[in-house]
Enzyme design. Sequence first.
Site, PDB file in Angstrom:
ATOM      1  N   ASP A   4       0.841  -1.198   0.000  1.00 22.56           N
ATOM      2  CA  ASP A   4       0.000   0.000   0.000  1.00 22.56           C
ATOM      3  C   ASP A   4       0.879   1.252   0.000  1.00 22.56           C
ATOM      4  O   ASP A   4       2.016   1.201  -0.483  1.00 22.56           O
ATOM      5  CB  ASP A   4      -0.959  -0.010   1.193  1.00 22.56           C
ATOM      6  CG  ASP A   4      -2.312   0.622   0.853  1.00 22.56           C
ATOM      7  OD1 ASP A   4      -2.398   1.868   0.846  1.00 22.56           O
ATOM      8  OD2 ASP A   4      -3.254  -0.122   0.561  1.00 22.56           O
ATOM      9  N   HIS A  37      -4.133   6.305   3.707  1.00 20.52           N
ATOM     10  CA  HIS A  37      -4.836   5.123   3.173  1.00 20.52           C
ATOM     11  C   HIS A  37      -4.142   3.855   3.664  1.00 20.52           C
ATOM     12  O   HIS A  37      -4.790   2.899   4.101  1.00 20.52           O
ATOM     13  CB  HIS A  37      -4.857   5.173   1.646  1.00 20.52           C
ATOM     14  CG  HIS A  37      -5.609   4.033   1.019  1.00 20.52           C
ATOM     15  ND1 HIS A  37      -4.998   2.840   0.670  1.00 20.52           N
ATOM     16  CD2 HIS A  37      -6.921   3.896   0.685  1.00 20.52           C
ATOM     17  CE1 HIS A  37      -5.906   2.025   0.143  1.00 20.52           C
ATOM     18  NE2 HIS A  37      -7.080   2.646   0.146  1.00 20.52           N
ATOM     19  N   SER A 228     -11.410  -1.305   0.107  1.00 14.77           N
ATOM     20  CA  SER A 228     -10.029  -1.275   0.607  1.00 14.77           C
ATOM     21  C   SER A 228      -9.933  -1.779   2.039  1.00 14.77           C
ATOM     22  O   SER A 228      -8.869  -2.236   2.474  1.00 14.77           O
ATOM     23  CB  SER A 228      -9.472   0.151   0.548  1.00 14.77           C
ATOM     24  OG  SER A 228      -9.159   0.532  -0.766  1.00 14.77           O
TER      25      SER A 228
END
Length: 477
Positions: A4, A37, A228
Amino acid sequence: MIFDGGIPASTLKVISPWVSLIEPVGLGKADSSLEMHGLAVTSAALFGPLKPDKTSDTPACLIDHVRVLDQDWQNDIEAWAILDRIDQFLKKEGENYQLVNLSLGPDMAVDDDEVTRWTSVLDDHFATSGHLAFVAAGNNGARDSEAGLDRICPPSDGVNLLCVGAADSRDLNWSRAPYSAQGPGRAPGMMKPDILAFGGSLTARGLFPQGFAVLEGSKSATVTQGTSFAAPFALRTAASVLAQRSNELSPLAVRALLVHRAEQGENDVKEVGWGRIEENPLLLVTCDDNEALILFQGKLPVGSFLRAPVPLSEEPLIGTLSITATLVILSDVDPEHPGAYTRGGMEIVFRPHDQKINIDKKSGKRSFHPKTQSNFFSTKDYHDVPEQVLRSEGLKWETTRKGQKNKRLGTLRNPCFDIYYNHRDEGGKNSDPQQIPYALVIGVRSEKDHQLYNKVLSRYRNRLIPIKQQQRIQVGR
């Protein structure tokens, strides 16, 4: 392992007992929004949805977060540089991991006539690596359906990857979250998303919306939504199973269990695939008193077939039996031939009674095998797939099959499943086929017989090995 955008340094210090940040050589500077994120994805894998005013659940495993995104990510339209980083790391370090999470990829819907490089590269790796890869389905589920823009995004269309969509609730009344990408996938690989896990929904469907709470900083949390977070939440369940079951289960077996225990509810299969997973790891692998759950795992033989008996008791059983079977395989792939993408496939047939034999009316010759029940693995779950595809291929090149039937006891005698391994190369004959891994889960359930588990265990005590739970230990570095 999570690929990620990285983790903010201030928060990494707090979660360092469980998380290590790895930054490959040559990677550019981190992007702060992508780090947030990455933190949210890692939080979902560590703790699941955070609970207000409550202590977080204990992490199920240690996590290596590999940063593959940098400030130049927007200049990489097809994200090939990102894929190359993932591929290089998997080739170099991949053998050290069992579970992988990808909550990233190209923002585009799958195309039936094209296999993207993202899909082919990762499918090729996970066909032989022994990893179980969780891939977010995409957040494009509210786009134009008629144009197919709401379908799953690469690389979640991979046949050797587990495509995870998002459910809008953890309650009994749930559905696909409005943003979550839908199926079907390509053929082969039509049943997509494979599974759903809770991913949060900020849109109120009932009295209150259910967001997915994740870490936002070292001492703060935020509520969000997305596939996600559904993907790492599903990974967390798998990690809990592997952590508590020693080396008895392969990652492929855990994948089969996730699919086997998934429930579709009243939802359209195009939206939810095999269904929402059972997120409680204990319920994935344990049986009620009126149930027996049997796992077979290994490799499918070449040039023969594998027979898996359905264990029943020699003692009288009570009532009607529900039999459910889930079979998952891994297959090499051929990206240059999208219509013949999988080089391996399988056919699985159910033989309910070993004394019911087909007899040829003219010759009187008896068949070698007992009769099959042809509709055990129904095609009804593939209602959006063209009929000509189902007729010509018969789903024999799919890598996952699941079926269920209720059977009267008088129709069963030494029932079994026979698995036949299909193989091809560039759509033609494969002159040198290799064995491929498989995992088969068979569940037998009776609503009336609450001694079923003990009866089956007593009969097969010397052939079946009960899966034992390890003592829970504290996870930390």
